[in-house]
Design a protein around this motif. Structure first.
Motif, PDB file in Angstrom:
ATOM      1  N   ASP A 152       2.594  11.472   7.600  1.00 21.97           N
ATOM      2  CA  ASP A 152       2.303  10.260   6.831  1.00 21.97           C
ATOM      3  C   ASP A 152       0.835  10.228   6.450  1.00 21.97           C
ATOM      4  OD1 ASP A 152       4.798   8.859   6.788  1.00 21.97           O
ATOM      5  OD2 ASP A 152       4.601   8.762   8.968  1.00 21.97           O
ATOM      6  N   LEU A 153       0.587   9.970   5.163  1.00 20.25           N
ATOM      7  CA  LEU A 153      -0.784   9.944   4.660  1.00 20.25           C
ATOM      8  C   LEU A 153      -1.032   8.624   3.947  1.00 20.25           C
ATOM      9  CD1 LEU A 153      -0.720  13.518   3.133  1.00 20.25           C
ATOM     10  CD2 LEU A 153      -1.782  12.882   5.275  1.00 20.25           C
ATOM     11  N   TRP A 154      -2.281   8.381   3.636  1.00 20.95           N
ATOM     12  CA  TRP A 154      -2.683   7.187   2.877  1.00 20.95           C
ATOM     13  C   TRP A 154      -2.108   5.931   3.492  1.00 20.95           C
ATOM     14  CZ3 TRP A 154      -1.190   9.035  -2.744  1.00 20.95           C
ATOM     15  CH2 TRP A 154      -1.849  10.229  -3.026  1.00 20.95           C
ATOM     16  N   SER A 155      -2.374   5.659   4.746  1.00 24.03           N
ATOM     17  CA  SER A 155      -1.789   4.536   5.500  1.00 24.03           C
ATOM     18  C   SER A 155      -0.307   4.382   5.188  1.00 24.03           C
ATOM     19  CB  SER A 155      -2.529   3.220   5.266  1.00 24.03           C
ATOM     20  OG  SER A 155      -3.456   3.330   4.261  1.00 24.03           O
ATOM     21  N   ASP A 156       0.427   5.433   5.419  1.00 27.89           N
ATOM     22  CA  ASP A 156       1.891   5.455   5.331  1.00 27.89           C
ATOM     23  C   ASP A 156       2.424   5.269   3.908  1.00 27.89           C
ATOM     24  OD1 ASP A 156       1.761   5.794   7.965  1.00 27.89           O
ATOM     25  OD2 ASP A 156       2.641   3.873   8.539  1.00 27.89           O
ATOM     26  N   ARG A 157       1.573   5.358   2.918  1.00 27.27           N
ATOM     27  CA  ARG A 157       2.124   5.203   1.570  1.00 27.27           C
ATOM     28  C   ARG A 157       2.689   6.526   1.069  1.00 27.27           C
ATOM     29  NH1 ARG A 157      -2.181   1.942   0.475  1.00 27.27           N
ATOM     30  NH2 ARG A 157      -3.175   3.449  -0.882  1.00 27.27           N
ATOM     31  N   MET A 158       2.226   7.644   1.606  1.00 26.88           N
ATOM     32  CA  MET A 158       2.707   8.952   1.165  1.00 26.88           C
ATOM     33  C   MET A 158       3.281   9.675   2.364  1.00 26.88           C
ATOM     34  SD  MET A 158       3.099  11.326  -1.053  1.00 26.88           S
ATOM     35  CE  MET A 158       2.150  11.155  -2.532  1.00 26.88           C
ATOM     36  N   ARG A 159       4.441  10.287   2.204  1.00 30.05           N
ATOM     37  CA  ARG A 159       5.047  11.017   3.313  1.00 30.05           C
ATOM     38  C   ARG A 159       5.451  12.404   2.841  1.00 30.05           C
ATOM     39  NH1 ARG A 159       9.765   9.232   7.403  1.00 30.05           N
ATOM     40  NH2 ARG A 159       7.914   8.456   8.428  1.00 30.05           N
ATOM     41  N   LEU A 160       4.997  13.416   3.571  1.00 32.82           N
ATOM     42  CA  LEU A 160       5.412  14.789   3.287  1.00 32.82           C
ATOM     43  C   LEU A 160       6.430  15.189   4.337  1.00 32.82           C
ATOM     44  CD1 LEU A 160       1.933  16.386   2.554  1.00 32.82           C
ATOM     45  CD2 LEU A 160       3.579  15.458   0.938  1.00 32.82           C
ATOM     46  N   THR A 161       7.533  15.776   3.909  1.00 32.12           N
ATOM     47  CA  THR A 161       8.612  16.106   4.831  1.00 32.12           C
ATOM     48  C   THR A 161       9.004  17.562   4.683  1.00 32.12           C
ATOM     49  OG1 THR A 161       9.455  13.868   4.669  1.00 32.12           O
ATOM     50  CG2 THR A 161      10.957  15.520   5.503  1.00 32.12           C
TER      51      THR A 161
END
Lengths: 560, 256
Positions: free
Chosen positions: A481-490
């Motif tokens: 999770d990046l950008w305070s959970d605004r972006m998620r890489l899976t």
């Protein structure tokens, strides 16, 4: 280097400025803890004087979060604290307001308890004892010093004046005189005193001998006397009422006897004269015979009863019925006795406290369970991905149950157009011109079908690891999770057993640009060798927590 | 009596004219810049002149301002045992006020005056008229690059000034006065926020605009030979400095 161009010099300066700005941003920006992280707890205090928002929250002197909001709640201060993720505090933690030094800033101190249960988001922390307030300290010190002053003033009044001093001196002198006099008396009469004491000792010894010699006799005499008086006392006490009644009865009886005798005399006189019914009875023979007949009938009925004839007779004479009745009564009595003594199930139910306690515990357990279920976080979601090469939609519906901040269960239903891809081998035998040949046909079959995903996940800061079943095959996945959970890489890996083919790998990114809505895209099955590699774009919805909790709560209320 | 009134009226009218001419000048500049960008080469030349050549003076003033701030606040704070807040004071003052204001005052003194003198000389020697005759827009050619340079370079100089000021304060506070270095840095980071620095940079950009615009305006409308050039230069520096300090108050009131 000859001459730098103006551009190069300006470039150098701007670069230096930007570098310094970035350096300062990093240094200062470190402070800003994202309000999204961590979990919130509530602390209600009688007073939050001097506390400002963003004040520190310390445990054992270590900062674990900050005060998010300060509000008023029914005359008390209500503080919303935000505790960093990874800081676990027991449920019986207490909080209080404290000050750095005497003039320092205020902060909130939490003292962890010993409970095994940990605080979760939205829990309330109990207020601890209010710390020594400086104002309060000063006022109590003032009181104490006033008291001390009053006492010293009194003492000064008593001893401080010349009169008081004289009194004190007289007192001491008097004491000394008394002691001297006492000593003189003792010295003068020492011999006489000693003699008296010796005589006394002798006397007491003789008395002792006397008593010891006759102890047996004395004791017996005393005992007998005591017994006699006891008995007398008892007899009189027991019969006092009887005696009194007897005397009274006797008196009444003698009175009645006199009356009766006079009546009898009158009746006898009239009967003799044949007057009235009695007179006639005495004179009439027929009546006498009737009476005799009645008496003989009565006797025969009694005889039959005695022999056990007729219903009544049987009842009266049948021993068995009587026994049974008695038995029933005895059983009843024994049952009630047992219940009373707490034997048997009912007896235990009635008498044993532990049953009641067990029942209580059970109910509490149910309450805890239901309460726990309410504290779970839930997420319900749906997303569709458009597989570009294949030109088809793949849809997912999921339920995420999160009993703790960092652990969750993930269930998903997948509608996969690609479905199951497998190679089917068919062997057919053909008989041709008398010869039999076996023909092997290979066919790649793709079936549209539903698949299931069921995983357990654990979160480490902004990295989440999941494992279990992905699309009806063993698999594992990792989310970042990046950008305070605004972006998620899976990254997902599953379907390892695809006879000879590499496992299904999927790489995707997800952008939560709205609360409920997100866009997704990525590469699917990108190392596949059969041309199933694809890229996709999609969108999804998700509903979290509170929205769902209210949906679920009617059921919970019913359970309660 | 009438003469006095007349004098007063002429003053007021002259003042109003001045305001109007300044506004028209600025509007011309904006229009010219919006129509087509000036030649980059010219902008870079001005940026080098306004920015790069001012670095040494800005670093010197920044460092010593930070150092003297540390020294002064130390003697004040020591009276009630708050020496650890010296770093906070220095960093906050530098980022919010002293960085932008001192930087732009130094640039005014160094570059603003030079701009007014240069353009004034060009005006009285009729070079500007020559440009117009050659169909070169003097505003686009002379004024826009200078104002752009001020707008872009003063914030950069301000960042440098902030940094060297804080560094100077650290040197004095920790090395000379013996405040605990960990406490000094921790308190600085704790109480100064990024927004303080950014607001300071916005101020610096405004001041850069003011000082170059005033310099250009005063030079552009200079008249009266060498004497007129000298007067224009002086007026540019005084007016720009006063406007910087006045606008500083209003910018601060708006920002915080």
């Amino acid at each position: 280097m000859n001459r730098m161009t103006p551009e190069a010099r300006v470039g150098l300066l701007v670069l230096a400025g930007v570098l310094l700005l970035v350096f300062m941003s990093l240094k200062l920006g470190k402070l800003e803890i994202g309000s999204g992280g961590g979990y919130g707890v509530i602390l209600r205090l009688d007073s939050a004087v001097g506390l400002v928002p963003d004040a520190e929250v310390l445990v054992a002197g270590i900062s674990v979060g900050k005060v998010e909001r300060i509000g008023l709640d029914g005359g008390r201060a209500r503080l919303a604290l935000r505790i960093r993720d990874g800081v676990e505090l027991p449920a019986d933690t207490v909080g209080s307001l404290r000050t750095h030094g005497v003039l320092g800033e205020k902060y909130v101190e939490l003292v962890p308890g010993r409970s095994a249960r940990m605080l979760a988001d939205g829990d309330e922390v109990a207020a601890g004892t209010p710390p020594g307030d400086l104002d309060r300290l000063v006022s109590s010190l003032t009181d104490i010093s006033a008291d001390v002053k009053r006492i010293t003033e009194r003492l000064a009044n008593v001893f401080g004046t010349p009169e008081g001093e004289q009194n004190l001196r007289d007192l001491v002198e008097g004491l000394r005189d008394t002691a001297v006099g006492l000593r003189a008396v003792v010295t003068e009469n020492r011999a006489a005193l000693r003699e008296t004491i010796a005589n006394l000792r002798l006397l007491s010894a003789e008395l002792g001998d006397l008593v010891a010699g006759n102890r047996q006799a004395l004791e017996e005499t005393l005992e007998n006397t005591r017994r006699l008086t006891g008995r007398l006392d008892q007899v009189v006490a027991e019969n006092r009422d009887d005696l009194r009644t007897t005397m009274a009865n006797l008196r009444v009886a003698t009175g009645q006897l006199t009356e009766t005798l006079s009546s009898v005399r009158a009746v006898a006189a009239r009967a003799e004269a044949g007057e009235g019914t009695l007179g006639k009875l005495l004179q009439d023979d027929g009546l006498y015979q009737d009476l005799e007949g009645t008496v003989s009938d009565l006797r025969s009925v009694l005889a039959r009863l005695e022999r056990g004839e007729g219903t009544l007779g049987k009842l009266m004479t049948d021993e068995q019925a009587y026994d049974e009745l008695r038995q029933s009564l005895a059983n009843l009595s024994s049952i009630s006795g047992k219940i009373d003594r707490g034997e048997g199930t009912i007896g235990k139910l009635v008498n044993d406290d532990s049953v009641h306690e067990n029942l209580n515990d059970t109910l509490e357990g149910i309450g805890d369970f239901v309460g726990g279920a309410l504290k779970f976080r839930y997420e319900l979601g749906f997303r569709s991905e458009y597989l570009a090469e294949q030109g088809d939609w793949k849809s997912y519906a999921h339920l995420k149950i999160q009993p703790r901040q960092d652990r969750f269960y993930y269930l998903e239903l997948v509608d996969d157009p690609q479905g199951d891809t497998e190679t089917e081998t068919t062997v057919r035998t053909i008989t041709e011109n008398g010869q039999t040949r076996a023909i092997t046909e290979e066919e790649t079959v793709t079936r549209d079908r539903f698949k299931f995903t069921a995983m357990v996940g654990k979160q480490f800061s902004n990295l989440t690891l999941r494992g279990g079943m992905i699309e009806t095959s063993a698999g594992a996945a990792a989310d970042l999770d990046l950008w305070s959970d605004r972006m998620r890489l899976t990254f997902e890996a599953f379907d390892f057993g695809r006879d000879g083919h590499p496992p299904h790998l999927k790489l995707s990114a997800r952008w939560h640009f709205l609360k409920f809505f997100y866009l997704t895209g990525g590469l699917d099955d990108f190392i596949d060798t059969r041309g199933l590699s694809d890229y996709f774009l999609g969108a999804g919805l998700r509903f979290q927590d509170d929205d769902l909790k209210y949906l679920l709560s009617p059921a919970v209320n019913l359970a309660n | 009596m009438t003469a006095l009134l007349e004098l007063f009226g002429r003053l007021v009218v002259g003042w109003i004219e001045e305001v109007g001419r300044t506004s028209l000048f600025l509007a011309d500049t904006v229009r010219s810049a919006a129509r087509s960008l000036p030649r980059l080469r010219l902008v870079f030349q001005q940026m080098e002149f306004v920015g790069v050549r001012s670095v040494s003076v800005v670093v010197l003033t920044g460092t010593f301002t930070g150092m003297v701030l540390a020294l002064q606040s130390y003697y004040g704070f020591r009276k009630f045992g708050a020496e650890s807040l010296v770093g906070t004071t220095v960093a906050l003052s530098m980022a919010r006020e002293l960085g932008p204001v001192l930087t732009s005052l130094m640039v005014t003194a160094r570059a603003g005056s030079a701009i007014a003198a240069e353009l004034g000389t060009m005006r009285v020697t009729e070079q500007i008229d020559a440009l117009t005759v050659m169909a070169v827009d003097p505003i686009r050619y002379l004024v826009v690059p200078r104002i752009l340079a001020g707008l872009l370079m003063v914030p950069v100089l301000c960042v440098i000034s902030d940094f060297v000021g804080v560094a100077g304060g650290y040197f004095v506070g920790v090395k000379l006065l013996g405040i605990n270095s960990g406490v000094y840095v921790a308190n600085t980071i704790k109480y100064v926020e990024l927004m303080d620095v950014f607001n300071g940079l916005v101020k610096a950009a405004c001041f850069g605009l003011i000082l170059t615009a005033i310099g250009c305006y005063k030079g552009f409308y200079a008249s009266g030979g060498a004497h007129g050039v000298g007067r224009a230069t002086t007026e540019a520096v005084v007016l720009a400095s006063v406007l910087i300090l006045i606008s500083d108050y209003f910018l601060t009131a708006i920002m915080y």
